[in-house]
Design a protein around this motif. Structure first.
Motif, PDB file in Angstrom:
ATOM      1  N   THR A 291      -0.882   2.299 -10.875  1.00  0.00           N
ATOM      2  CA  THR A 291      -1.962   1.315 -10.802  1.00  0.00           C
ATOM      3  C   THR A 291      -2.769   1.434 -12.089  1.00  0.00           C
ATOM      4  O   THR A 291      -3.221   2.530 -12.448  1.00  0.00           O
ATOM      5  CB  THR A 291      -2.887   1.563  -9.596  1.00  0.00           C
ATOM      6  N   ASP A 292      -2.957   0.303 -12.802  1.00  0.00           N
ATOM      7  CA  ASP A 292      -3.667   0.372 -14.077  1.00  0.00           C
ATOM      8  C   ASP A 292      -5.180   0.334 -13.852  1.00  0.00           C
ATOM      9  O   ASP A 292      -5.667   0.260 -12.713  1.00  0.00           O
ATOM     10  CB  ASP A 292      -3.214  -0.738 -15.024  1.00  0.00           C
TER      11      ASP A 292
ATOM     12  N   SER B 227      -7.275  -1.889 -14.249  1.00  0.00           N
ATOM     13  CA  SER B 227      -7.797  -3.123 -13.628  1.00  0.00           C
ATOM     14  C   SER B 227      -7.394  -3.244 -12.164  1.00  0.00           C
ATOM     15  O   SER B 227      -7.722  -4.236 -11.516  1.00  0.00           O
ATOM     16  CB  SER B 227      -7.287  -4.344 -14.409  1.00  0.00           C
ATOM     17  N   GLY B 228      -6.677  -2.253 -11.673  1.00  0.00           N
ATOM     18  CA  GLY B 228      -6.263  -2.293 -10.282  1.00  0.00           C
ATOM     19  C   GLY B 228      -4.947  -2.988 -10.041  1.00  0.00           C
ATOM     20  O   GLY B 228      -4.531  -3.167  -8.884  1.00  0.00           O
ATOM     21  N   ASN B 229      -4.264  -3.386 -11.117  1.00  0.00           N
ATOM     22  CA  ASN B 229      -2.968  -4.040 -10.957  1.00  0.00           C
ATOM     23  C   ASN B 229      -1.898  -3.011 -10.585  1.00  0.00           C
ATOM     24  O   ASN B 229      -1.790  -1.956 -11.210  1.00  0.00           O
ATOM     25  CB  ASN B 229      -2.577  -4.746 -12.259  1.00  0.00           C
ATOM     26  N   LYS B 230      -1.102  -3.360  -9.590  1.00  0.00           N
ATOM     27  CA  LYS B 230      -0.124  -2.424  -9.062  1.00  0.00           C
ATOM     28  C   LYS B 230       1.245  -2.612  -9.709  1.00  0.00           C
ATOM     29  O   LYS B 230       1.683  -3.738  -9.924  1.00  0.00           O
ATOM     30  CB  LYS B 230       0.011  -2.580  -7.551  1.00  0.00           C
TER      31      LYS B 230
ATOM     32  N   LYS C  21       0.815  -1.217   0.000  1.00  0.00           N
ATOM     33  CA  LYS C  21       0.000   0.000   0.000  1.00  0.00           C
ATOM     34  C   LYS C  21       0.848   1.267   0.000  1.00  0.00           C
ATOM     35  O   LYS C  21       0.340   2.344  -0.330  1.00  0.00           O
ATOM     36  CB  LYS C  21      -0.934   0.002   1.206  1.00  0.00           C
TER      37      LYS C  21
END
Length: 387
Positions: free
Chosen positions: A181-182, A184-187, A143
């Motif tokens: 963060t894209d 789709s929520g991918n970090k 985070k």
């Protein structure tokens, strides 16, 4: 007893290293181990001695201030230190594997020139901030964030259980942070070098731990911490992938440390069994005791073979990820099992902090947790089998 696995057959330079570190462990480390453990104090004088011996620079080239050795040399040193004091051993392991190695592997020429000389000399320590309060084995749950603002990274977040992060000689912490963060929520996780004197960086109070009491461990917080854009370590978005490589190497080092613990418990048990008299004879003459020690020796031998093999593959440039996981798992379990058995052999004395095995009993549990839990190692081994 400590040379059961043909240490004498190693090349001369390794043998000389083992002897010098063994002598240092017995004459410098051992006499102050109980004191630092009881006081929960960092052994600065021992670290200075290791620095003078060049141990922090063992696996690095001379051009950066290293000793020109290899990773196996580091492992041999860790095994000898682990026999006597796990806190001292983990201070060296983390200083090398987590502090200096990421910069050596992935740093720019300027980063290496700036940071490696002091880290490899042992004059300064580095740490790696990965684990977070809500993110342990699942590092993808990171985070902590780092956002570019002009030519600076602005870092916010928190880390926990970070070794070597709050000593008087800690100068940098390499921080894993989400940089993108894209949809789709991918970090996208990157690593950034943060000098410890940067405003907004705080090392919280040291933890009150079960063991490793002389090892420095703190939670960290980052509140609008600003560092130059060029403090990015490695390519942007490759921080997590790069750190996985560092972890693979580190697991061999932790395995070596754990083997030292397992062997140290054997050595202490043999000594005690030959001195302790009960019912008119030394307890080592009883098969219940001698067979227990024999099993302890078998565990240490098997675990040492595992880390030797993983290290040999690594140095040969061959795949070693699975072997590193096997070595880490069997060695940490050998350390914990041998510490338990050694405490039992010592009887009531094993429950007293006057005896080294009591400290090994408290210290060893973390070996099955840190740098990848036993369950993570099993997952990786199973995955290598196509399961």
């Amino acid at each position: 007893m400590s040379d059961f696995l043909a240490t004498e057959n190693l090349p001369d330079e390794y043998q000389q290293l083992v002897k010098s570190v063994r002598d240092f462990a017995r004459t410098v480390v051992a006499p102050v181990s109980a004191k630092h453990d009881a006081e929960h104090s960092f052994p600065y004088e021992v670290v200075a001695g290791m620095a003078e011996m060049g141990l922090f620079g063992l696996p690095f080239p001379e051009e950066f201030g290293g000793m020109g050795g290899d990773y196996f040399a580091l492992c041999l040193a860790l095994e000898e230190l682990g026999k006597v004091d796990q806190s001292v051993a983990i201070t060296l392991e983390a200083g090398v594997s987590l502090g200096a190695m990421p910069i050596f592997r992935f740093g720019t020429d300027e980063q290496k020139k700036t940071w490696l000389p002091r880290l490899l000399s042992g004059q300064a320590l580095g740490a790696f901030g990965l684990t977070e309060p809500d993110c342990g084995s699942d590092a993808s749950g990171t985070k902590t964030t780092a956002k570019l603002d002009g030519d600076e990274w602005v870092i916010n977040g928190a880390k926990e259980f970070i070794t070597n992060s709050g000593t008087d000689i800690t100068e940098i912490v390499t921080v894993a942070a989400v940089t993108d963060t894209d949809a789709s929520g991918n970090k996208s996780i990157s690593t950034i070098i943060v000098p410890t004197d940067t405003p907004g960086f705080t090392a919280g109070p040291a933890y009150n731990k079960v063991g490793w009491n002389a090892s420095d461990t703190h939670p960290l917080s980052f509140s609008d911490v600003r560092v130059p854009r060029e403090n990015l370590l490695g390519d942007k978005g490759r921080g997590y992938a790069n750190f996985l490589r560092i972890l693979d190497e580190g697991r061999i080092a932790i395995a070596a440390l754990a083997v030292g613990v397992a062997q140290g418990c054997v050595d202490e048990s043999v000594k005690y069994a030959n001195e302790r008299v009960a019912f008119g004879r030394t307890i080592g003459t009883n098969q219940a005791v001698s067979f227990k020690i024999a099993r302890m020796q078998a565990r240490a031998y098997a675990a040492r073979t595992a880390y030797y093999d993983a290290a040999a593959l690594m140095l040969a440039g061959k795949p070693f990820k699975t072997q590193a996981s096997i070595a880490k798992m069997v060695s940490s379990e050998a350390a914990m099992d041998n510490a338990r058995d050694a405490t039992q052999i010592h009887g009531g004395n094993g429950f007293m902090n006057d005896y080294p095995v009591s400290r090994h009993y408290r210290d060893s549990k973390i070996l099955e947790v840190g740098e990848g839990t036993t369950e993570v190692q099993l997952m990786l081994i199973a995955r290598s089998l196509g399961l």
